[in-house]
Design a protein around this motif. Sequence first.
Motif, short mmCIF file in Angstrom:
data_model
loop_
_atom_site.label_atom_id
_atom_site.label_comp_id
_atom_site.label_asym_id
_atom_site.label_seq_id
_atom_site.Cartn_x
_atom_site.Cartn_y
_atom_site.Cartn_z
N ALA A 194 -8.78 2.87 -3.79
CA ALA A 194 -8.89 4.05 -2.93
C ALA A 194 -7.53 4.71 -2.73
CB ALA A 194 -9.50 3.66 -1.59
N ILE A 195 -6.48 3.88 -2.59
CA ILE A 195 -5.14 4.43 -2.41
C ILE A 195 -4.71 5.22 -3.64
CG2 ILE A 195 -2.70 3.79 -2.19
CD1 ILE A 195 -3.61 1.40 -0.50
N VAL A 196 -4.99 4.68 -4.81
CA VAL A 196 -4.63 5.36 -6.06
C VAL A 196 -5.37 6.67 -6.18
CG1 VAL A 196 -4.88 5.25 -8.57
CG2 VAL A 196 -3.92 3.31 -7.33
N LEU A 197 -6.68 6.67 -5.90
CA LEU A 197 -7.47 7.90 -6.03
C LEU A 197 -6.97 8.97 -5.06
CD1 LEU A 197 -9.85 9.42 -7.24
CD2 LEU A 197 -11.32 8.40 -5.48
N PHE A 198 -6.74 8.59 -3.80
CA PHE A 198 -6.24 9.57 -2.83
C PHE A 198 -4.87 10.11 -3.25
CE2 PHE A 198 -3.50 10.45 0.83
CZ PHE A 198 -4.20 11.48 1.43
N MET A 231 -15.98 1.85 -3.39
CA MET A 231 -14.64 1.27 -3.24
C MET A 231 -13.57 2.36 -3.19
SD MET A 231 -14.94 -1.88 -5.97
CE MET A 231 -13.16 -2.18 -5.89
N ALA A 232 -13.75 3.42 -3.98
CA ALA A 232 -12.70 4.43 -4.13
C ALA A 232 -12.74 5.50 -3.05
CB ALA A 232 -12.81 5.07 -5.51
N LEU A 233 -13.94 5.91 -2.64
CA LEU A 233 -14.06 7.00 -1.68
C LEU A 233 -14.02 6.46 -0.26
CD1 LEU A 233 -16.81 9.10 -3.50
CD2 LEU A 233 -14.31 9.32 -3.63
N VAL A 234 -12.82 6.11 0.16
CA VAL A 234 -12.59 5.51 1.47
C VAL A 234 -11.47 6.28 2.16
CG1 VAL A 234 -11.84 3.41 2.66
CG2 VAL A 234 -13.33 3.24 0.69
N ASN A 235 -11.55 6.36 3.47
CA ASN A 235 -10.48 6.99 4.24
C ASN A 235 -9.13 6.37 3.84
OD1 ASN A 235 -8.56 6.98 6.69
ND2 ASN A 235 -10.09 8.52 7.27
N PRO A 236 -8.12 7.19 3.51
CA PRO A 236 -6.86 6.62 3.04
C PRO A 236 -6.17 5.70 4.04
CG PRO A 236 -6.64 8.98 3.51
CD PRO A 236 -8.10 8.66 3.53
N PHE A 237 -6.33 5.98 5.33
CA PHE A 237 -5.71 5.11 6.33
C PHE A 237 -6.42 3.75 6.36
CE2 PHE A 237 -4.78 9.43 7.84
CZ PHE A 237 -3.40 9.35 7.94
N ALA A 238 -7.75 3.78 6.23
CA ALA A 238 -8.50 2.52 6.16
C ALA A 238 -8.14 1.76 4.89
CB ALA A 238 -10.00 2.81 6.19
N ALA A 239 -7.92 2.50 3.80
CA ALA A 239 -7.54 1.86 2.54
C ALA A 239 -6.18 1.18 2.66
CB ALA A 239 -7.51 2.90 1.42
N LEU A 240 -5.24 1.81 3.35
CA LEU A 240 -3.93 1.20 3.56
C LEU A 240 -4.03 -0.06 4.41
CD1 LEU A 240 -1.72 4.37 4.19
CD2 LEU A 240 -1.50 2.78 2.28
N VAL A 241 -4.87 -0.01 5.42
CA VAL A 241 -5.03 -1.16 6.32
C VAL A 241 -5.67 -2.34 5.57
CG1 VAL A 241 -6.24 -2.03 8.35
CG2 VAL A 241 -5.14 0.22 8.42
N GLY A 258 0.82 -1.20 0.00
CA GLY A 258 0.00 0.00 0.00
C GLY A 258 0.85 1.26 0.00
N LEU A 259 1.90 1.26 0.83
CA LEU A 259 2.80 2.41 0.87
C LEU A 259 3.60 2.54 -0.42
CD1 LEU A 259 4.15 2.13 4.53
CD2 LEU A 259 2.58 3.85 3.63
N VAL A 260 3.96 1.40 -1.03
CA VAL A 260 4.68 1.44 -2.30
C VAL A 260 3.84 2.14 -3.36
CG1 VAL A 260 5.53 0.02 -4.21
CG2 VAL A 260 6.15 -0.55 -1.87
N VAL A 261 2.57 1.75 -3.46
CA VAL A 261 1.68 2.36 -4.44
C VAL A 261 1.50 3.85 -4.15
CG1 VAL A 261 -0.69 2.40 -5.31
CG2 VAL A 261 0.47 0.22 -4.95
N MET A 262 1.24 4.19 -2.89
CA MET A 262 0.99 5.58 -2.54
C MET A 262 2.21 6.47 -2.79
SD MET A 262 -0.24 7.20 1.12
CE MET A 262 -1.95 6.70 0.92
#
Length: 416
Positions: free
Chosen positions: A159-163, A143-153, A58-62
């Motif tokens: 969601a990570i890509v959109l944020f 799926m996309a409009l999610v809290n970024p921290f929740a998306a990472l978890v 997740g961190l790699v993608v972000m």
Amino acid sequence: MLSTIKRSLPLQLLTAAILAWFFASIMPTVANITEQTWYQLILLGKTTYIGLLKMVIGLVVMLSLMQGITNIGSTLKLKTLGVSTLIFYSLTSIIAISLGLGAALLMPEWQPLVEPVTVADHIKLIDQDTVTGSSIAAKLLAMALVNPFAALVNGNLLAIVLFSLLFSVSLLRSLPQQHVVFDVIAGLNKGLNKLVQGIIRLAPVAVFAIVFEFTVTGNSSLFGQLALFALLVFLLTLIHGVIVLPTLAKIFTGIKFRTLFKAISAPLAMAFATSSSTATLPLSMQAAEKELGISQSTSSFVLPLGAVMNMDGTALFEGVAAIFLAQLFGIDLSTTGIVMIFIMAMVSSVGAPGMPSGSMSGMQLVMLAAGIPLEGIAILLIIERPLDTFRTAVNVEGDLIAALVVDKWQQNKNIT
């Protein structure tokens, strides 16, 4: 020979796979083998490797997307790079689905099932609501409009890509190009890449465990129609991966087939072994920059985006599988039904989890759009896992070729 293997990751992966198959094949039959302590110890190699990748992916993608976007330097260039990427992704997906649907419709019809199919308890089905454009859009937005921290978890890459896209564009628009924030992003990304390089060294151990597990527990008693279906999907995936995608790369960049496959052999081998495009992402980025000479700004933007929304092998599989299941259930598909399969195969491949058997969630949407009973998922699961290895390799190949083509387009635009 040993020194050559030590220097070449693809050879290490191939050697690990061959050894795993050999040892699993010559082993005597053991009752309850999956409960044996030594078997569980072997699987620790896979568990450790996949677990480490899940920890950082997740961190790699972000961070990769954020650095790639902020390295572009201006929102105008970002618009150009993003549009070019989406154009090429759409082109390859359309070709893949058209190839799959065309071949499936030209084949003799599959014989309908005599007995009804029951759904296994572990298969999670979505609500059987009417599939409309608004319901599809609502699902993707959810799926996309999610809290970024929740998306990472939760590993929600869409969601990570959109944020990452939105936040990076905001940084570009609000901060000067030499701001310290961009240096921090670059530094974090550099440290994370170093960690990933260390994790990649464990790849042969993971491949050994994966191949050993599949050889020992694999089920070879397939029905005749499933065997023919699997062969069809395999041949179409092979055509797309060996002929269509390299031809597009040749047309747009001039790269030779041999040069291309030599450069991307390691990511393809890893994708084949793990059936995970996201697990292969760090290796793909390394091959893109070191072997293909793709700029870091392009690879760090195109490849993470491709791991989420560019899945040619998945789209092809879903199109063929929908025709196959429709005929098994005796459903006469109209032109509208075929068009819906085409659209839904393209939509559902976007955001499909880049992990083993991740396409099954999207396959449900395709089936509902065509009026196919969801019980058909149980049929696909019998042969889905081995097919997943091939289409994941094609998914990764498509991402790498997209990065190569888009980078070439960017260079040409800079020259002009």
